[in-house]
Motif scaffolding. Structure first.
Motif, PDB file in Angstrom:
ATOM      1  N   PRO A   1      -9.218  -0.903 -10.695  1.00 33.67           N
ATOM      2  CA  PRO A   1      -9.294  -0.710 -12.143  1.00 33.67           C
ATOM      3  C   PRO A   1     -10.563  -1.345 -12.702  1.00 33.67           C
ATOM      4  CG  PRO A   1      -7.882  -2.567 -11.664  1.00 33.67           C
ATOM      5  CD  PRO A   1      -8.279  -1.982 -10.330  1.00 33.67           C
TER       6      PRO A   1
ATOM      7  N   LEU B   1       1.125   3.988  -2.871  1.00 31.18           N
ATOM      8  CA  LEU B   1       0.207   5.113  -3.026  1.00 31.18           C
ATOM      9  C   LEU B   1       0.838   6.442  -2.610  1.00 31.18           C
ATOM     10  CD1 LEU B   1      -3.009   3.388  -1.616  1.00 31.18           C
ATOM     11  CD2 LEU B   1      -2.395   3.713  -4.012  1.00 31.18           C
TER      12      LEU B   1
ATOM     13  N   LYS C   1       5.768   1.826 -10.113  1.00 29.14           N
ATOM     14  CA  LYS C   1       5.003   2.981 -10.578  1.00 29.14           C
ATOM     15  C   LYS C   1       5.563   3.446 -11.923  1.00 29.14           C
ATOM     16  CE  LYS C   1       3.504   5.632  -7.295  1.00 29.14           C
ATOM     17  NZ  LYS C   1       3.538   6.641  -6.199  1.00 29.14           N
TER      18      LYS C   1
ATOM     19  N   PHE D   1      -6.269  -0.730  -6.378  1.00 29.13           N
ATOM     20  CA  PHE D   1      -6.354   0.322  -7.390  1.00 29.13           C
ATOM     21  C   PHE D   1      -7.741   0.471  -8.023  1.00 29.13           C
ATOM     22  CE2 PHE D   1      -1.926  -1.316  -7.542  1.00 29.13           C
ATOM     23  CZ  PHE D   1      -1.322  -0.205  -6.985  1.00 29.13           C
TER      24      PHE D   1
ATOM     25  N   TRP E   1       1.087   7.208 -14.078  1.00 27.86           N
ATOM     26  CA  TRP E   1       0.523   7.514 -12.754  1.00 27.86           C
ATOM     27  C   TRP E   1       0.404   9.027 -12.641  1.00 27.86           C
ATOM     28  CZ3 TRP E   1      -0.886   4.187  -8.696  1.00 27.86           C
ATOM     29  CH2 TRP E   1      -1.144   4.808  -7.478  1.00 27.86           C
TER      30      TRP E   1
ATOM     31  N   TRP F   1      -3.185  -2.174 -15.183  1.00 26.77           N
ATOM     32  CA  TRP F   1      -4.438  -1.447 -14.952  1.00 26.77           C
ATOM     33  C   TRP F   1      -5.086  -1.199 -16.303  1.00 26.77           C
ATOM     34  CZ3 TRP F   1      -4.341   3.021 -10.908  1.00 26.77           C
ATOM     35  CH2 TRP F   1      -5.579   3.676 -10.865  1.00 26.77           C
TER      36      TRP F   1
ATOM     37  N   THR G   1       0.821  -1.214   0.000  1.00 26.00           N
ATOM     38  CA  THR G   1       0.000   0.000   0.000  1.00 26.00           C
ATOM     39  C   THR G   1       0.856   1.266   0.000  1.00 26.00           C
ATOM     40  OG1 THR G   1      -0.170   0.063   2.421  1.00 26.00           O
ATOM     41  CG2 THR G   1      -1.851  -1.189   1.225  1.00 26.00           C
TER      42      THR G   1
ATOM     43  N   TYR H   1      -4.512  -6.570  -6.353  1.00 23.00           N
ATOM     44  CA  TYR H   1      -4.334  -5.461  -7.286  1.00 23.00           C
ATOM     45  C   TYR H   1      -5.660  -4.739  -7.520  1.00 23.00           C
ATOM     46  CZ  TYR H   1      -2.474  -3.044 -11.432  1.00 23.00           C
ATOM     47  OH  TYR H   1      -2.064  -2.095 -12.345  1.00 23.00           O
TER      48      TYR H   1
END
Length: 212
Positions: free
Chosen positions: A103, A26, A178, A101, A182, A209, A23, A97
């Motif tokens: 998605p 983020l 990342k 997120f 993003w 994603w 996490t 996942y």
């Protein structure tokens, strides 16, 4: 959980033995989060047989919520003893996942590689990618303090880091990388590359994603 300090752009790389460390991706100052796991004996014989029989293999499947990674695999793979244990693990990663997120869908890639897939250091044009190498050496990456970024918005130049400075994600670890897509991370994606298989096939999965 430990943290590796590098540079204000990506000042920490969280490493932990629990899934919760993922996490940390983020955070604005984090480009890579790694959940370190032990190899499971439930998967080992399946993975070895899968890699031997597959040769070179690349599968891609769009997974909607609730769909299994088994959809990406041919029937001969599903028939290998222990396949269900490995698929359960991949399904758990897909669920994680999706929860993290949210998605619209997840793109699952499964690779069995006899050669290096992406030998040059690069960044991904995605928001965030999950990688897990189940067999063979893990993905290599550079701390931000060693990265040479383009000054004109062009392609990433050749990197000058020495071999001893290159870091590697452990085998079986779950990593979130990342990318450039993003929000707020344009021009700052994690710089990484594929390692040499060193004469033995690699088995790696990637999650992306997807939107409609």
């Amino acid at each position: 959980m430990t943290q590796l300090n590098d540079h204000p752009l990506s000042s920490v790389t969280p490493l932990g033995n629990h899934a919760e460390c993922l996490t940390e991706i983020l955070r604005n100052d984090v480009n890579l989060a790694v959940w370190q796991r032990n190899l499971s004996s439930c998967w080992q014989s399946f993975i070895n047989e899968f890699c031997v029989k597959a040769g070179n293999l690349e599968r891609f499947t769009r997974l909607e919520i609730g769909q299994s990674a088994a959809l990406a695999l041919p029937s001969w793979v599903l028939a290998i003893e222990g396949a269900n244990h490995w698929i359960d693990d991949v399904d758990q990663l897909v669920d994680m996942y999706q929860c993290l997120f949210e998605p619209e869908a997840v793109g699952l890639r499964i690779h069995v590689l006899q050669q290096t897939m992406c030998p040059r250091f690069h960044v991904d044009r995605v928001p965030v990618r999950l990688l897990c190498t189940y067999r063979g050496p893990g993905t290599e990456w550079l701390p931000e303090s060693l990265v040479t970024r383009p000054t004109d918005g062009g392609p990433l130049p050749k990197q000058s880091a020495q071999p001893a400075q290159v870091r590697q994600i452990p085998t079986n670890a779950v990593a979130l990388l990342k990318g450039e897509a993003w929000e707020g991370n344009e021009g700052k994606g994690l710089v990484h590359r594929s390692p040499s298989p060193n004469g033995s096939p690699r088995l790696i999965i990637g999650l992306d994603w997807l939107s409609s």
